[in-house]
Design a protein around this motif. Structure first.
Motif, mmCIF file in Angstrom:
data_model
loop_
_atom_site.group_PDB
_atom_site.id
_atom_site.type_symbol
_atom_site.label_atom_id
_atom_site.label_comp_id
_atom_site.label_asym_id
_atom_site.label_seq_id
_atom_site.Cartn_x
_atom_site.Cartn_y
_atom_site.Cartn_z
ATOM 1 N N GLN A 1 -5.427 21.341 -30.661
ATOM 2 C CA GLN A 1 -4.738 21.366 -31.960
ATOM 3 C C GLN A 1 -5.228 20.246 -32.881
ATOM 4 O O GLN A 1 -5.441 20.468 -34.052
ATOM 5 C CB GLN A 1 -3.216 21.260 -31.743
ATOM 6 N N PHE A 2 -5.360 19.032 -32.350
ATOM 7 C CA PHE A 2 -5.615 17.877 -33.210
ATOM 8 C C PHE A 2 -7.082 17.459 -33.292
ATOM 9 O O PHE A 2 -7.468 16.789 -34.247
ATOM 10 C CB PHE A 2 -4.771 16.683 -32.762
ATOM 11 N N PHE A 3 -7.898 17.832 -32.322
ATOM 12 C CA PHE A 3 -9.292 17.411 -32.349
ATOM 13 C C PHE A 3 -10.252 18.582 -32.511
ATOM 14 O O PHE A 3 -11.067 18.613 -33.423
ATOM 15 C CB PHE A 3 -9.649 16.615 -31.077
ATOM 16 N N TYR A 4 -10.169 19.537 -31.603
ATOM 17 C CA TYR A 4 -11.138 20.636 -31.591
ATOM 18 C C TYR A 4 -11.098 21.449 -32.883
ATOM 19 O O TYR A 4 -12.149 21.753 -33.462
ATOM 20 C CB TYR A 4 -10.887 21.545 -30.370
ATOM 21 N N LYS A 5 -9.909 21.826 -33.357
ATOM 22 C CA LYS A 5 -9.807 22.629 -34.576
ATOM 23 C C LYS A 5 -10.369 21.870 -35.791
ATOM 24 O O LYS A 5 -11.059 22.443 -36.627
ATOM 25 C CB LYS A 5 -8.350 23.034 -34.838
#
Length: 159
Positions: free
Chosen positions: A30-34
């Motif tokens: 949610q917070f890094f990959y996207k």
């Protein structure tokens, strides 16, 4: 205080560990990959737009180089007359009068402006009287080298 303390069984520890790993993976996604994926996609789109712009600039540069080469060839050869703006009948009349200054009898009339594609043209019908064919040739040569650019066509001589 013994009521809140509880010893977890092996099965509960495994379930809690799996849940923690799942929550960590979900948080990473949610917070890094996207965000990283969005930034990469945006950068790829910008790169493509810049590549298209670079191709356009490169094409424009090639056109400008070709035009400069043609200008250099013109400068090396004979001079070419000036191309006046759309409505420059006064300058054209003055230019033609300069060329025909030594001739006693001449006449020229302009037709209305015509447009063919990207070309805007004003035709001029001209007649003049001189003593010899050589003098007529001199006038035509002066017209071709005049300061206003012109296209000589449909020439007729009569004695």
């Amino acid at each position: 205080m013994k009521a809140l303390s509880h010893d977890f069984t092996l099965r509960e520890k495994v379930i809690i560990l799996v849940l923690i790993i799942f929550i960590l993976i979900l948080a990473y996604y949610q917070f890094f990959y996207k965000k990283i994926r969005y930034d990469l996609d945006t950068a790829a789109a910008e790169k493509e737009a810049l590549m298209l712009e670079l191709q356009k600039v490169d094409t424009d540069l090639n056109v400008l180089r070709t035009m400069q080469k043609e200008l250099d060839e013109v400068k090396a050869g004979e001079s070419v007359g000036q191309m006046y703006s759309y409505n420059a009948e006064q300058q054209e009349r003055a230019c033609l009068s300069e060329v025909l200054a030594g001739i006693a009898k001449y006449n020229f009339t302009f037709s209305p402006v015509t447009r063919e594609g990207n070309q805007i043209r004003r035709n001029c019908t001209m007649s003049f009287t001189v003593n010899s064919y050589n003098r007529a040739l001199e006038v035509l040569t002066d017209l071709s080298k005049a300061r206003c650019r012109n296209l000589i066509s449909n020439v007729q001589f009569s004695s």
